[in-house]
Scaffold this motif. Structure first.
Motif, PDB file in Angstrom:
ATOM      1  N   ALA A 210      -8.038  -2.257   5.971  1.00 57.07           N
ATOM      2  CA  ALA A 210      -7.501  -3.601   5.840  1.00 57.07           C
ATOM      3  C   ALA A 210      -6.529  -4.035   6.654  1.00 57.07           C
ATOM      4  O   ALA A 210      -6.426  -5.096   6.881  1.00 57.07           O
ATOM      5  CB  ALA A 210      -6.692  -3.272   4.355  1.00 57.07           C
TER       6      ALA A 210
ATOM      7  N   SER B 205      -7.302   1.467   3.861  1.00 53.19           N
ATOM      8  CA  SER B 205      -6.068   1.170   3.932  1.00 53.19           C
ATOM      9  C   SER B 205      -6.013   0.803   5.568  1.00 53.19           C
ATOM     10  O   SER B 205      -5.551  -0.056   5.942  1.00 53.19           O
ATOM     11  CB  SER B 205      -4.996   2.263   3.773  1.00 53.19           C
ATOM     12  OG  SER B 205      -4.816   2.464   2.638  1.00 53.19           O
TER      13      SER B 205
ATOM     14  N   THR C 148      -6.457  -6.123  -9.030  1.00 52.29           N
ATOM     15  CA  THR C 148      -6.538  -4.630  -9.279  1.00 52.29           C
ATOM     16  C   THR C 148      -5.183  -4.135  -9.617  1.00 52.29           C
ATOM     17  O   THR C 148      -4.983  -3.335 -10.495  1.00 52.29           O
ATOM     18  CB  THR C 148      -7.214  -3.699  -8.189  1.00 52.29           C
ATOM     19  OG1 THR C 148      -8.631  -4.230  -8.049  1.00 52.29           O
ATOM     20  CG2 THR C 148      -7.432  -2.687  -8.555  1.00 52.29           C
TER      21      THR C 148
ATOM     22  N   GLY D  30     -10.462   1.336  -3.995  1.00 53.31           N
ATOM     23  CA  GLY D  30     -10.235   0.904  -2.598  1.00 53.31           C
ATOM     24  C   GLY D  30      -8.922   1.717  -2.031  1.00 53.31           C
ATOM     25  O   GLY D  30      -8.095   1.063  -1.419  1.00 53.31           O
ATOM     26  N   SER D  31      -8.667   2.910  -2.846  1.00 52.63           N
ATOM     27  CA  SER D  31      -7.376   3.417  -2.483  1.00 52.63           C
ATOM     28  C   SER D  31      -7.662   4.549  -1.285  1.00 52.63           C
ATOM     29  O   SER D  31      -6.481   5.177  -1.206  1.00 52.63           O
ATOM     30  CB  SER D  31      -6.814   4.277  -3.730  1.00 52.63           C
ATOM     31  OG  SER D  31      -7.809   4.999  -4.381  1.00 52.63           O
TER      32      SER D  31
ATOM     33  N   ARG E 140       0.656  -1.226  -0.008  1.00 52.36           N
ATOM     34  CA  ARG E 140       0.132  -0.054   0.120  1.00 52.36           C
ATOM     35  C   ARG E 140       0.878   1.150   0.007  1.00 52.36           C
ATOM     36  O   ARG E 140       0.680   2.279  -0.614  1.00 52.36           O
ATOM     37  CB  ARG E 140      -0.928   0.118   1.228  1.00 52.36           C
ATOM     38  CG  ARG E 140      -1.997  -1.187   1.293  1.00 52.36           C
ATOM     39  CD  ARG E 140      -2.832  -0.890   0.112  1.00 52.36           C
ATOM     40  NE  ARG E 140      -4.009   0.167   0.619  1.00 52.36           N
ATOM     41  CZ  ARG E 140      -5.234   0.168  -0.139  1.00 52.36           C
ATOM     42  NH1 ARG E 140      -5.628  -0.264  -1.052  1.00 52.36           N
ATOM     43  NH2 ARG E 140      -5.968   1.125   0.246  1.00 52.36           N
TER      44      ARG E 140
ATOM     45  N   TRP F 147     -10.693  -9.586   0.062  1.00 50.86           N
ATOM     46  CA  TRP F 147     -10.275  -8.271  -0.063  1.00 50.86           C
ATOM     47  C   TRP F 147      -8.688  -7.896  -0.636  1.00 50.86           C
ATOM     48  O   TRP F 147      -8.445  -7.399  -1.721  1.00 50.86           O
ATOM     49  CB  TRP F 147     -10.298  -7.226   1.001  1.00 50.86           C
ATOM     50  CG  TRP F 147     -10.155  -5.840   0.448  1.00 50.86           C
ATOM     51  CD1 TRP F 147     -10.855  -4.720   0.090  1.00 50.86           C
ATOM     52  CD2 TRP F 147      -8.930  -5.228   0.676  1.00 50.86           C
ATOM     53  NE1 TRP F 147     -10.220  -3.694   0.158  1.00 50.86           N
ATOM     54  CE2 TRP F 147      -9.208  -3.828   0.351  1.00 50.86           C
ATOM     55  CE3 TRP F 147      -7.411  -5.503   1.266  1.00 50.86           C
ATOM     56  CZ2 TRP F 147      -7.981  -2.904   0.195  1.00 50.86           C
ATOM     57  CZ3 TRP F 147      -6.547  -4.575   1.168  1.00 50.86           C
ATOM     58  CH2 TRP F 147      -6.753  -3.404   0.698  1.00 50.86           C
TER      59      TRP F 147
ATOM     60  N   TRP G 106      -8.683  -9.353  -4.230  1.00 47.14           N
ATOM     61  CA  TRP G 106      -9.326  -8.268  -5.203  1.00 47.14           C
ATOM     62  C   TRP G 106      -8.263  -7.169  -5.195  1.00 47.14           C
ATOM     63  O   TRP G 106      -7.999  -6.893  -6.501  1.00 47.14           O
ATOM     64  CB  TRP G 106     -10.560  -7.886  -4.499  1.00 47.14           C
ATOM     65  CG  TRP G 106     -11.255  -6.488  -5.322  1.00 47.14           C
ATOM     66  CD1 TRP G 106     -11.857  -6.700  -6.426  1.00 47.14           C
ATOM     67  CD2 TRP G 106     -11.074  -5.200  -4.853  1.00 47.14           C
ATOM     68  NE1 TRP G 106     -12.239  -5.377  -6.700  1.00 47.14           N
ATOM     69  CE2 TRP G 106     -11.898  -4.523  -5.599  1.00 47.14           C
ATOM     70  CE3 TRP G 106     -10.555  -4.626  -3.579  1.00 47.14           C
ATOM     71  CZ2 TRP G 106     -11.809  -3.029  -5.472  1.00 47.14           C
ATOM     72  CZ3 TRP G 106     -10.823  -3.278  -3.395  1.00 47.14           C
ATOM     73  CH2 TRP G 106     -11.489  -2.620  -4.665  1.00 47.14           C
ATOM     74  N   PHE G 107      -7.784  -6.752  -4.328  1.00 49.72           N
ATOM     75  CA  PHE G 107      -6.817  -5.521  -4.601  1.00 49.72           C
ATOM     76  C   PHE G 107      -5.599  -5.995  -5.290  1.00 49.72           C
ATOM     77  O   PHE G 107      -5.109  -5.355  -6.063  1.00 49.72           O
ATOM     78  CB  PHE G 107      -6.209  -5.163  -3.047  1.00 49.72           C
ATOM     79  CG  PHE G 107      -5.084  -3.893  -3.070  1.00 49.72           C
ATOM     80  CD1 PHE G 107      -5.550  -3.010  -3.689  1.00 49.72           C
ATOM     81  CD2 PHE G 107      -3.880  -4.185  -2.634  1.00 49.72           C
ATOM     82  CE1 PHE G 107      -4.705  -1.950  -3.778  1.00 49.72           C
ATOM     83  CE2 PHE G 107      -2.672  -3.409  -2.781  1.00 49.72           C
ATOM     84  CZ  PHE G 107      -3.516  -2.010  -3.000  1.00 49.72           C
TER      85      PHE G 107
ATOM     86  N   ILE H  10      -6.736   3.338  -8.724  1.00 50.29           N
ATOM     87  CA  ILE H  10      -6.862   1.838  -8.112  1.00 50.29           C
ATOM     88  C   ILE H  10      -8.131   2.137  -7.228  1.00 50.29           C
ATOM     89  O   ILE H  10      -8.289   2.814  -6.291  1.00 50.29           O
ATOM     90  CB  ILE H  10      -5.747   1.626  -7.020  1.00 50.29           C
ATOM     91  CG1 ILE H  10      -4.466   1.288  -8.178  1.00 50.29           C
ATOM     92  CG2 ILE H  10      -5.968   0.425  -6.495  1.00 50.29           C
ATOM     93  CD1 ILE H  10      -3.253   0.988  -7.673  1.00 50.29           C
TER      94      ILE H  10
END
Length: 206
Positions: free
Chosen positions: A117, A114, A92, A108-109, A33, A85, A88-89, A106
């Motif tokens: 997560a 974060s 992506t 979920g950014s 991240r 998740w 999925w990330f 992106i």
């Protein structure tokens, strides 16, 4: 007695820092991240990890291990959702055509994502609470009633775990900022595969 307690607390700091530095799903999430979306995202992931660790540490200190075990179904659900998740990330990341270190393209950014997560990945591991329940008696007096003493242990958890994860975030962001552009797509592939692997492991493990 006070001196013995002080020694125990001081010994706990390097032990927790070392354990926090070991390669893990949470470390991989902080690094990815931060490198892909910026250091702020890595720090928010670290904050989520710390909050979850504080919950587990608090349950261990107050002898609520059995309660956490009874809530095992809830933690298993969180673990599975966190794993999905991550998968999925990762997908992506792999599919992203963006070659800059920016999270604008992106999903979920957001920094809230974060934080959640980091929180979910850590809460999904109920064994972490059992770990704290096993670790703390080696260094601290679990029968000490002083609130100040218990707060000190929780603060050590914050600075030890949070400090190490923050260092990972800063280093990952710095490396990502200076890497050559043609390496960004391959590194996105590696980061995406890492997230998919970590997520699959979270979902599949017992």
């Amino acid at each position: 007695e006070c001196q013995r307690l002080l020694y125990g607390v001081l010994l706990l700091i390097p032990v927790m820092m070392l354990l926090a530095a070991l390669p893990s799903t949470s470390v991989a999430l902080v690094v990815v991240r931060s490198a892909r979306l910026g250091v702020g995202h890595g720090l928010w992931v670290a904050a989520g990890i710390v909050v979850a660790d504080l919950l587990f540490a608090g349950l261990a200190l107050w002898g609520m291990t059995e309660l956490a075990r009874q809530l095992g179904g809830f933690f298993s659900l969180v673990r599975i959702l966190a794993g999905l998740w991550l998968v999925w990330f990762g997908i992506t990341l792999i599919r992203s055509r963006d070659t800059t270190v920016s999270g604008a393209s992106i999903r979920g950014s957001s920094k809230v994502a974060s934080f959640l997560a980091g929180l979910a990945v850590t809460l999904g591991d109920i064994k972490a609470m059992v770990f704290y329940a096993s670790l703390f008696p080696l260094f601290v007096d679990m029968h000490t009633p002083a609130v100040g003493y218990l707060v000190t242990v929780l603060l050590i958890t914050v600075f030890s775990v949070g400090g190490v994860k923050a260092i990972y975030a800063l280093l990952a962001e710095r490396i990502a900022r200076h890497r050559h552009p043609q390496w960004r797509k391959p590194l996105n592939m590696v980061a995406g595969c890492t997230m998919i692997g970590a997520g699959t492991w979270l979902v599949a493990r017992p």
